[in-house]
Design a protein around this motif. Structure first.
Motif: not given
Length: 254
Positions: A133, A152, A197, A231, A233, A239-241, A249
């Protein structure tokens, strides 16, 4: 025949640990010789000895920390003397930029071992087959929030939960490797694993051992701030978190 014995006692010892990524693994010790350590608070007689396994704290006082004994030293002469605790604070930087800088503070003087965590920078983080991420941490107005700890917890359906940690850099950017995350099986009931998260940060916090929890913008009416973000996974993907509907964020200090 032993003519004399030199007895030296270190005050304390610091191990610098690579704390990024999966937390179920034994932590790798970073060579202290690759680090720049600066003491901002401590006794004037303190000296740092950097070794492969860590940093030894040596002091000239009290005098009993160093003895020259005629002949072979006896067990009582080899025993470390009492030493008053003293506050120690400083900062450490990785010369190669693979790990983020950090502050530290603790009480020393009991010949104890201290294990201080260092987190990989975006430059020093590599993604493998398990994916990872990336993203950035900011306030609601877009102001970057640096040095945020991201924890996470991923729960694969047929395995125990797995914990991963990363830290954002001075610009709020982060990369979190999902190394050791199991891949999906052919008969997997879903294409993603559920995860939660949580984040820790402070407006001026650069000591990862003392960061308080912060809230993160999630889903719900008006994008409510919560203590954790759910989230999904996807193993093997990068991937963009980010908070739902945002490109980062979004955090709020409690």
């Amino acid at each position: 025949m032993i003519a004399e014995t030199l007895v030296l006692h270190a005050s304390d010892f610091i191990e610098w640990l690579d704390a990024s990524g999966p937390q179920a693994l034994a932590r790798r010790i970073l060579p202290a010789r690759d680090l720049d350590v600066r003491i901002t608070q401590g006794p004037s007689d303190l000296k740092l000895i950097h070794k492969t396994a860590g940093t030894a704290l040596w002091r000239r006082e009290p005098e009993e920390l160093g003895l020259l004994v005629d002949g072979e030293a006896t067990p009582p002469e080899l025993a470390p003397p009492d030493e008053a605790l003293y506050p120690l604070a400083g900062e450490v930087r990785d010369r190669k930029g693979l790990f983020l800088p950090r502050h530290f503070a603790f009480d020393a003087g009991r010949r104890a071992g201290h294990r201080l965590r260092l987190f990989r920078s975006p430059l020093g983080t590599r993604f493998g087959r398990a994916g990872g991420l990336h993203g950035r941490t900011s306030l609601d107005d877009g102001t970057p929030v640096p040095w945020v700890l991201l924890s996470l917890r991923v729960t694969p359906p047929l395995a125990e939960p797995l914990d991963f940690i990363a830290q954002s850099d001075g610009r709020g950017e982060f990369r979190l490797s999902l190394e050791r995350l199991p891949s999906l099986t052919r008969d997997a009931p879903a294409q993603t694993y559920p995860a939660t998260l949580t984040l820790q940060a402070a407006a001026d916090g650069t000591n990862p051992d003392s960061l308080p929890a912060v809230q993160v913008r999630g889903t719900g009416s008006g994008g409510a701030f919560k203590t954790e973000l759910a989230v999904d996974i996807a193993p093997g993907r990068i991937s963009t978190l980010a908070s739902p509907g945002r490109d980062a964020l979004v955090l709020r200090f409690s």
